[in-house]
Write a protein that holds these residues in place. Structure first.
Motif, PDB file in Angstrom:
ATOM      1  N   LYS A 145      33.552  -8.285  72.157  1.00  0.00           N
ATOM      2  CA  LYS A 145      33.395  -9.860  72.565  1.00  0.00           C
ATOM      3  C   LYS A 145      34.632 -10.020  73.222  1.00  0.00           C
ATOM      4  CE  LYS A 145      30.933 -10.826  68.259  1.00  0.00           C
ATOM      5  NZ  LYS A 145      30.820  -9.641  67.332  1.00  0.00           N
ATOM      6  N   ARG A 146      34.650  -9.288  74.167  1.00  0.00           N
ATOM      7  CA  ARG A 146      36.036  -9.562  74.904  1.00  0.00           C
ATOM      8  C   ARG A 146      36.034 -10.556  76.184  1.00  0.00           C
ATOM      9  NH1 ARG A 146      40.851  -6.225  75.757  1.00  0.00           N
ATOM     10  NH2 ARG A 146      41.690  -5.984  77.767  1.00  0.00           N
ATOM     11  N   PRO A 147      36.611 -11.649  76.618  1.00  0.00           N
ATOM     12  CA  PRO A 147      36.348 -12.141  77.731  1.00  0.00           C
ATOM     13  C   PRO A 147      36.251 -11.369  78.882  1.00  0.00           C
ATOM     14  CG  PRO A 147      38.266 -13.155  76.197  1.00  0.00           C
ATOM     15  CD  PRO A 147      37.901 -11.866  75.834  1.00  0.00           C
TER      16      PRO A 147
ATOM     17  N   ASP B 255      42.221  -7.113  92.328  1.00  0.00           N
ATOM     18  CA  ASP B 255      42.422  -5.958  93.141  1.00  0.00           C
ATOM     19  C   ASP B 255      43.307  -4.944  92.730  1.00  0.00           C
ATOM     20  OD1 ASP B 255      44.513  -7.197  93.852  1.00  0.00           O
ATOM     21  OD2 ASP B 255      43.875  -7.759  95.862  1.00  0.00           O
ATOM     22  N   THR B 256      43.794  -5.152  91.375  1.00  0.00           N
ATOM     23  CA  THR B 256      44.540  -4.054  91.073  1.00  0.00           C
ATOM     24  C   THR B 256      44.049  -3.362  89.640  1.00  0.00           C
ATOM     25  OG1 THR B 256      45.385  -5.885  89.633  1.00  0.00           O
ATOM     26  CG2 THR B 256      46.697  -5.324  91.561  1.00  0.00           C
ATOM     27  N   VAL B 257      44.666  -2.269  89.241  1.00  0.00           N
ATOM     28  CA  VAL B 257      44.108  -1.499  87.904  1.00  0.00           C
ATOM     29  C   VAL B 257      45.278  -1.075  87.269  1.00  0.00           C
ATOM     30  CG1 VAL B 257      44.103   0.607  89.419  1.00  0.00           C
ATOM     31  CG2 VAL B 257      42.658   0.443  87.388  1.00  0.00           C
TER      32      VAL B 257
ATOM     33  N   ALA C  71      39.842   1.949  78.646  1.00  0.00           N
ATOM     34  CA  ALA C  71      39.895   1.586  77.036  1.00  0.00           C
ATOM     35  C   ALA C  71      40.810   0.761  76.984  1.00  0.00           C
ATOM     36  CB  ALA C  71      40.170   3.052  76.476  1.00  0.00           C
ATOM     37  N   PRO C  72      40.192  -0.431  76.375  1.00  0.00           N
ATOM     38  CA  PRO C  72      41.314  -1.436  75.389  1.00  0.00           C
ATOM     39  C   PRO C  72      41.177  -0.890  74.187  1.00  0.00           C
ATOM     40  CG  PRO C  72      38.758  -2.171  75.622  1.00  0.00           C
ATOM     41  CD  PRO C  72      38.721  -0.908  76.366  1.00  0.00           C
ATOM     42  N   SER C  73      41.874  -1.931  73.484  1.00  0.00           N
ATOM     43  CA  SER C  73      42.338  -1.405  71.993  1.00  0.00           C
ATOM     44  C   SER C  73      41.032  -1.790  71.305  1.00  0.00           C
ATOM     45  CB  SER C  73      43.372  -2.555  71.598  1.00  0.00           C
ATOM     46  OG  SER C  73      43.034  -3.934  71.631  1.00  0.00           O
TER      47      SER C  73
ATOM     48  N   LEU D  51      55.111  -7.145  81.724  1.00  0.00           N
ATOM     49  CA  LEU D  51      53.988  -8.035  81.516  1.00  0.00           C
ATOM     50  C   LEU D  51      53.664  -8.221  79.922  1.00  0.00           C
ATOM     51  CD1 LEU D  51      51.912  -7.643  84.309  1.00  0.00           C
ATOM     52  CD2 LEU D  51      53.577  -9.019  84.247  1.00  0.00           C
ATOM     53  N   ARG D  52      53.748  -7.107  79.258  1.00  0.00           N
ATOM     54  CA  ARG D  52      53.331  -7.276  77.986  1.00  0.00           C
ATOM     55  C   ARG D  52      54.405  -6.175  77.234  1.00  0.00           C
ATOM     56  NH1 ARG D  52      47.885  -4.711  75.412  1.00  0.00           N
ATOM     57  NH2 ARG D  52      48.817  -2.613  76.203  1.00  0.00           N
ATOM     58  N   ALA D  53      55.088  -6.659  76.474  1.00  0.00           N
ATOM     59  CA  ALA D  53      56.201  -5.823  75.526  1.00  0.00           C
ATOM     60  C   ALA D  53      55.466  -4.898  74.694  1.00  0.00           C
ATOM     61  CB  ALA D  53      56.879  -6.749  74.551  1.00  0.00           C
TER      62      ALA D  53
ATOM     63  N   ILE E 218      49.684 -13.304  85.496  1.00  0.00           N
ATOM     64  CA  ILE E 218      49.548 -11.801  86.018  1.00  0.00           C
ATOM     65  C   ILE E 218      48.565 -11.063  85.230  1.00  0.00           C
ATOM     66  CG2 ILE E 218      50.598  -9.764  87.292  1.00  0.00           C
ATOM     67  CD1 ILE E 218      53.061 -11.408  87.630  1.00  0.00           C
ATOM     68  N   SER E 219      48.932 -10.922  83.753  1.00  0.00           N
ATOM     69  CA  SER E 219      48.151 -10.190  82.903  1.00  0.00           C
ATOM     70  C   SER E 219      47.264 -11.086  82.333  1.00  0.00           C
ATOM     71  CB  SER E 219      49.165  -9.503  82.167  1.00  0.00           C
ATOM     72  OG  SER E 219      48.495  -8.788  81.200  1.00  0.00           O
ATOM     73  N   PRO E 220      46.138 -10.965  82.541  1.00  0.00           N
ATOM     74  CA  PRO E 220      44.886 -12.291  81.948  1.00  0.00           C
ATOM     75  C   PRO E 220      44.998 -12.002  80.551  1.00  0.00           C
ATOM     76  CG  PRO E 220      43.848 -10.684  83.937  1.00  0.00           C
ATOM     77  CD  PRO E 220      45.243 -10.229  83.615  1.00  0.00           C
ATOM     78  N   GLY E 221      45.025 -10.653  79.795  1.00  0.00           N
ATOM     79  CA  GLY E 221      44.791 -10.649  78.343  1.00  0.00           C
ATOM     80  C   GLY E 221      45.559 -11.714  77.838  1.00  0.00           C
ATOM     81  N   THR E 222      46.845 -11.899  78.436  1.00  0.00           N
ATOM     82  CA  THR E 222      48.141 -12.736  77.530  1.00  0.00           C
ATOM     83  C   THR E 222      47.844 -14.071  77.371  1.00  0.00           C
ATOM     84  OG1 THR E 222      49.177 -13.086  79.636  1.00  0.00           O
ATOM     85  CG2 THR E 222      49.914 -11.237  78.696  1.00  0.00           C
TER      86      THR E 222
HETATM   87  P1  AMP Z   1      44.088  -3.914  75.691  1.00  0.00           P
HETATM   88  O1  AMP Z   1      43.762  -2.928  76.202  1.00  0.00           O
HETATM   89  O2  AMP Z   1      43.360  -4.685  74.877  1.00  0.00           O
HETATM   90  O3  AMP Z   1      45.514  -3.867  74.599  1.00  0.00           O
HETATM   91  O4  AMP Z   1      44.726  -4.838  76.820  1.00  0.00           O
HETATM   92  C1  AMP Z   1      45.005  -4.448  78.100  1.00  0.00           C
HETATM   93  C2  AMP Z   1      45.999  -5.474  78.468  1.00  0.00           C
HETATM   94  O5  AMP Z   1      46.772  -4.836  79.941  1.00  0.00           O
HETATM   95  C3  AMP Z   1      45.616  -6.817  78.541  1.00  0.00           C
HETATM   96  O6  AMP Z   1      46.764  -7.549  78.422  1.00  0.00           O
HETATM   97  C4  AMP Z   1      45.410  -7.015  80.214  1.00  0.00           C
HETATM   98  O7  AMP Z   1      45.417  -8.244  80.683  1.00  0.00           O
HETATM   99  C5  AMP Z   1      46.257  -6.036  80.913  1.00  0.00           C
HETATM  100  N1  AMP Z   1      45.948  -5.602  82.152  1.00  0.00           N
HETATM  101  C6  AMP Z   1      44.874  -4.688  82.231  1.00  0.00           C
HETATM  102  N2  AMP Z   1      44.670  -4.558  83.739  1.00  0.00           N
HETATM  103  C7  AMP Z   1      45.350  -5.353  84.240  1.00  0.00           C
HETATM  104  C8  AMP Z   1      45.638  -5.540  85.461  1.00  0.00           C
HETATM  105  N3  AMP Z   1      45.024  -5.175  86.616  1.00  0.00           N
HETATM  106  N4  AMP Z   1      46.781  -6.402  85.915  1.00  0.00           N
HETATM  107  C9  AMP Z   1      47.493  -7.035  85.111  1.00  0.00           C
HETATM  108  N5  AMP Z   1      47.310  -6.952  83.578  1.00  0.00           N
HETATM  109  C10 AMP Z   1      46.362  -6.068  83.151  1.00  0.00           C
END
Ligand code: AMP
Ligand code: MG
Length: 352
Positions: free
Chosen positions: A59-61, A118-120, A143-145, A196-198, A229-233
């Motif tokens: 259920k991830r955005p 356009d980044t990975v 793989a996300p968490s 971007l993420r500690a 820059i890091s959408p997850g945040t």
């Molecule tokens: P998670 O795998 O659920 O722990 O989260 C992955 C984290 O990496 C999130 O905060 C995403 O926003 C970040 N992330 C993944 N790909 C990118 C990218 N191309 N640019 C910036 N942040 C990214």
């Protein structure tokens, strides 16, 4: 869906266990597997269709991109457009390990994985099982968490099985993760590297490799942006279903602990030095000498709030250096309020 659960030694996995995961990946399925940071839910990173399954199960955005996991540098070149020289030169200093780096993405990367950017984001995990599965499949693994979105990350197989049985093809029952916090995410495309993420790799250690880093206020958890820059945040994260509060001042935490340590409504989470007497409802995060134990136990303690009979969790703050930076980021995001005075806490108690 029938989920296969495979018991495995994560440091010394059997060939069969590794092959099972690799074959699920090649067929486009999903696996839940341990890394040294947290459990991940993974698929073939080249498959848009498989990536969509991850978003739906978690259920991830859709605009929150996935980290792509690799087992060798050839894979990195396949999934990126250009690799900065500093990475070519120094990668052995940080990989395999808990550091994720943002690269310009190769056109082979589906938008479903990159969240349309356009980044990975790429990392080479050090966990033996994880790396062996990736290597055996020959595929980079997105793989996300492995947790339902907004919930605390999972650092032990018990919770992985509880949360994902019936919704993925395979879960590795492999015990606890050795670090317990997600990877540190950095952007090295600009003049100075930005955190971007500690995460599990200290900013101090990142600086020793890449030069002085800038720590984004968002990475600390004290700022918010609609367009980071890091959408997850920008999303809610790490949160138990029951409320967690953070008490900012150590002496206030001790005072409140003394007053309520026998009150079953509260689960106190903290370092040994903060939990001065034996209450019924407490979780020790270990000694204060080295916060690595606290990092390892943090997410399980958040999940314990929901599993126990308490009504709320109460945790103290940590100094924001070394492991403390990532720990504080997770606590800030997981908690519903910061308690600064005794009357703040009283108001919170009345609201329960
Ligand atoms: P998670 O795998 O659920 O722990 O989260 C992955 C984290 O990496 C999130 O905060 C995403 O926003 C970040 N992330 C993944 N790909 C990118 C990218 N191309 N640019 C910036 N942040 C990214
Ligand atoms: Mg996550």
């Amino acid at each position: 869906m029938m989920t296969r659960i495979i018991k495995v030694d994560q440091d010394n996995p059997s060939q069969e266990a590794v092959q099972e995961g690799s074959s699920v990946l090649k067929k486009g399925g999903l696996i839940v597997f341990p890394t040294e940071t947290v459990y991940g839910i993974g698929c073939n990173a080249f498959s848009a269709e498989s990536a969509l399954k991850i978003f739906s199960v978690k259920k991830r955005p859709a605009d929150n991109p996935l980290i792509v996991h690799i087992s060798n540098m050839e894979m990195l070149h396949k999934i990126t457009r250009d690799v900065p020289e500093v990475v070519e030169e120094r990668w052995k200093k940080f990989w395999p390990g808990p550091l994720t780096i943002i690269f310009n993405a190769s056109p082979l990367m589906p938008a479903e994985v990159t969240g349309g950017l356009d980044t990975v984001a790429v990392r080479m995990p050090s966990n033996n099982l994880a790396r062996s599965i990736i290597e055996a499949s020959g595929l980079p693994v997105a793989a996300p968490s492995a947790n339902i979105s907004t919930r605390p990350s999972i650092t032990s197989s018990e919770y992985a099985i509880q949360e994902f049985s019936g919704s993925v093809d395979l879960i590795y029952d492999a015990g606890d993760c050795s670090l317990g916090l997600e990877s540190t995410v950095i952007d090295i495309r600009g003049e100075k590297p930005i955190v971007l993420r500690a995460g599990a790799m200290n900013a101090e250690d990142v600086s020793s490799i890449f030069g002085e880093v800038v720590i984004d206020d968002i990475a600390r958890g004290i700022a918010y942006s609609e367009n980071p820059i890091s959408p997850g945040t920008k999303y809610k994260h790490y949160s138990p279903s029951k409320p967690l509060v953070m008490i900012e001042d150590d002496s206030l935490y001790k005072r409140i602990f003394r007053k309520y340590s026998m009150d079953r409504r509260f689960l106190f989470i903290g370092l040994d030095q903060m939990l001065e007497r034996n209450g019924q409802n407490l979780i020790s995060l270990g000694g204060s000498g080295d916060l690595r134990e606290a990092a390892r136990k943090l997410f399980s303690s958040f999940r314990e709030i929901d599993r126990s009979n308490c009504l709320a969790g109460v945790i103290h703050s940590f100094p924001e250096e070394k492991e403390g930076l990532a720990i504080m980021n997770r606590i800030r995001k997981a908690s519903i309020m910061v308690v600064r005075t005794e009357s703040d806490f009283n108001r919170f108690v009345e609201s329960l």
